[in-house]
Design a protein around this motif. Structure first.
Motif, mmCIF file in Angstrom:
data_model
loop_
_atom_site.group_PDB
_atom_site.id
_atom_site.type_symbol
_atom_site.label_atom_id
_atom_site.label_comp_id
_atom_site.label_asym_id
_atom_site.label_seq_id
_atom_site.Cartn_x
_atom_site.Cartn_y
_atom_site.Cartn_z
ATOM 1 N N LYS A 1 -69.006 -17.044 25.873
ATOM 2 C CA LYS A 1 -70.070 -16.752 26.750
ATOM 3 C C LYS A 1 -69.581 -16.752 28.231
ATOM 4 O O LYS A 1 -70.413 -16.164 29.072
ATOM 5 C CB LYS A 1 -71.116 -17.886 26.688
ATOM 6 C CG LYS A 1 -71.870 -17.780 25.320
ATOM 7 C CD LYS A 1 -73.068 -18.985 25.451
ATOM 8 C CE LYS A 1 -73.908 -18.691 24.229
ATOM 9 N NZ LYS A 1 -74.995 -19.665 24.202
ATOM 10 N N SER B 1 -71.134 -15.280 18.250
ATOM 11 C CA SER B 1 -72.043 -15.940 17.375
ATOM 12 C C SER B 1 -73.408 -14.942 17.010
ATOM 13 O O SER B 1 -73.751 -14.225 18.271
ATOM 14 C CB SER B 1 -72.511 -17.492 17.728
ATOM 15 O OG SER B 1 -73.128 -17.043 19.169
ATOM 16 N N GLU B 2 -73.907 -15.048 15.845
ATOM 17 C CA GLU B 2 -74.854 -13.990 15.440
ATOM 18 C C GLU B 2 -76.222 -14.263 16.300
ATOM 19 O O GLU B 2 -76.836 -13.085 16.547
ATOM 20 C CB GLU B 2 -75.348 -14.375 14.068
ATOM 21 C CG GLU B 2 -74.381 -13.288 13.113
ATOM 22 C CD GLU B 2 -74.483 -13.833 11.721
ATOM 23 O OE1 GLU B 2 -75.697 -14.245 11.361
ATOM 24 O OE2 GLU B 2 -73.611 -13.769 10.953
ATOM 25 N N ASN B 3 -76.541 -15.236 16.764
ATOM 26 C CA ASN B 3 -77.727 -15.352 17.612
ATOM 27 C C ASN B 3 -77.594 -15.435 19.085
ATOM 28 O O ASN B 3 -78.283 -15.772 19.947
ATOM 29 C CB ASN B 3 -78.422 -16.824 17.155
ATOM 30 C CG ASN B 3 -77.348 -17.920 17.419
ATOM 31 O OD1 ASN B 3 -76.418 -17.843 18.043
ATOM 32 N ND2 ASN B 3 -78.068 -19.159 17.044
ATOM 33 N N TYR B 4 -76.434 -14.778 19.475
ATOM 34 C CA TYR B 4 -76.122 -14.582 20.761
ATOM 35 C C TYR B 4 -76.493 -13.076 21.492
ATOM 36 O O TYR B 4 -75.569 -12.196 20.649
ATOM 37 C CB TYR B 4 -74.800 -15.003 21.317
ATOM 38 C CG TYR B 4 -74.377 -14.844 22.807
ATOM 39 C CD1 TYR B 4 -75.285 -15.604 23.647
ATOM 40 C CD2 TYR B 4 -73.532 -14.171 23.148
ATOM 41 C CE1 TYR B 4 -75.010 -15.350 24.905
ATOM 42 C CE2 TYR B 4 -73.234 -14.075 24.455
ATOM 43 C CZ TYR B 4 -73.816 -14.673 25.416
ATOM 44 O OH TYR B 4 -73.909 -14.490 26.809
ATOM 45 N N ASN B 5 -77.143 -12.943 22.267
ATOM 46 C CA ASN B 5 -77.399 -11.511 22.727
ATOM 47 C C ASN B 5 -76.870 -11.320 24.088
ATOM 48 O O ASN B 5 -77.425 -11.733 25.080
ATOM 49 C CB ASN B 5 -78.802 -11.258 22.785
ATOM 50 C CG ASN B 5 -79.381 -10.972 21.385
ATOM 51 O OD1 ASN B 5 -78.883 -10.452 20.413
ATOM 52 N ND2 ASN B 5 -80.673 -11.791 21.309
#
Ligand SMILES: Nc1ncnc2c1ncn2[C@@H]1O[C@H](COP(=O)(O)OP(=O)(O)O)[C@@H](O)[C@H]1O
Ligand SMILES: [Mg+2]
Length: 246
Positions: A159, A195-199
């Motif tokens: 991030k 990570s998959e849930n990070y846009n």
């Protein structure tokens, strides 16, 4: 002429991506190419496995010291232009222009000013220009490079790194440059994956996998040209670049 810029924080893979793009272009006979190393901390020439040409900043320094020795009847700016053309590293397959490093901002300003004029003329001789930028985007913010077809912003998969990429993105947006398309490229170098849930702020154009073959070449101090076309990183760049330029 198609012009491609690569930007991002230090260590995110700008130079690696620039070199991979050049490699893909060459292997698909997309030339002539001008490679521009516009990062004062960069080493594009080393990654390409060629000697560093005299940098633009060094030429400007040298010519200002030599100003009493200009060839008779030649204006300083013409003489400089001649010197810069001489300094472009001409490899068989592509040319390399190195911007260089300077201590004094004044001098760098002048170099940028010069580059702005020369770039336009120079670029006309090439079908592709690939520009490895510095994190601060000096050349873009000083309008050395006014327009780009594609800008790739590189980031590692965490991030904090993506935040930096986002800052570069907003800066570029504010500059109102003529850029047809801006892409985010995530680099798995460093071992992290997204990570998959990070846009992120932009959907990633592609993810550059960690590539042992590149790591090995770097360790051995070899240039990218010995990278085989079945390298993971090469293949993904090839797959995404070709459709853009075809
Ligand atoms: N996907 C990757 N696989 C293997 N090594 C990589 C990868 N991306 C970058 N590297 C290595 O990480 C280091 C930093 O990359 P570099 O392209 O020089 O970053 P930047 O130009 O943004 O500072 C280099 O040694 C490079 O070889
Ligand atoms: Mg670099």
């Amino acid at each position: 002429m198609i012009k491609i810029g690569i930007a991002g924080k230090g260590g995110t893979g700008k130079t690696t991506l620039s070199a991979l793009i050049i490699l893909v272009l060459l292997r698909h006979n997309k030339k002539p190419i001008l490679a521009v190393d516009a990062d004062p901390n960069s080493n594009l020439n080393e990654v390409l496995g060629i000697p560093a040409p005299e940098s633009l900043v060094d030429i400007v320094d040298r010519v200002s010291k030599e100003k009493d020795r200009l060839p008779p009847g030649m204006e300083k700016s013409k003489y400089l232009e001649f010197q810069i053309r001489e300094a472009i590293q001409e490899e068989e397959e592509f040319d390399l222009l190195l911007m260089g490093k300077t201590e004094g901002p004044g001098c760098y300003c002048y170099a940028n000013h010069l580059l702005r004029d020369f770039m336009e003329k120079l670029e006309k001789n090439y079908s592709f220009v690939v520009m490895d930028n510095e994190a601060g985007m000096e050349h873009l913010s000083r309008r050395t490079s006014r327009n780009l077809d594609f800008l790739f912003i590189t980031s590692l998969c965490d991030k904090i790194s993506i935040k930096s990429a986002e800052r570069i993105y907003s800066m570029v947006e504010k500059l109102e440059l003529e850029i047809k398309e801006i892409y985010l490229v995530l680099n798995e170098f460093g071992g992290r994956k997204i990570s998959e849930n990070y846009n992120p702020f932009l959907p990633p154009f592609f993810v550059l996998p960690y590539d042992e073959k590149i790591a090995k070449l770097t360790e051995e101090g070899k240039g990218i040209f010995s990278l085989s076309s079945d390298s993971k990183a090469y293949k993904i760049v090839e797959e995404h670049i070709l459709p853009l330029i075809e």
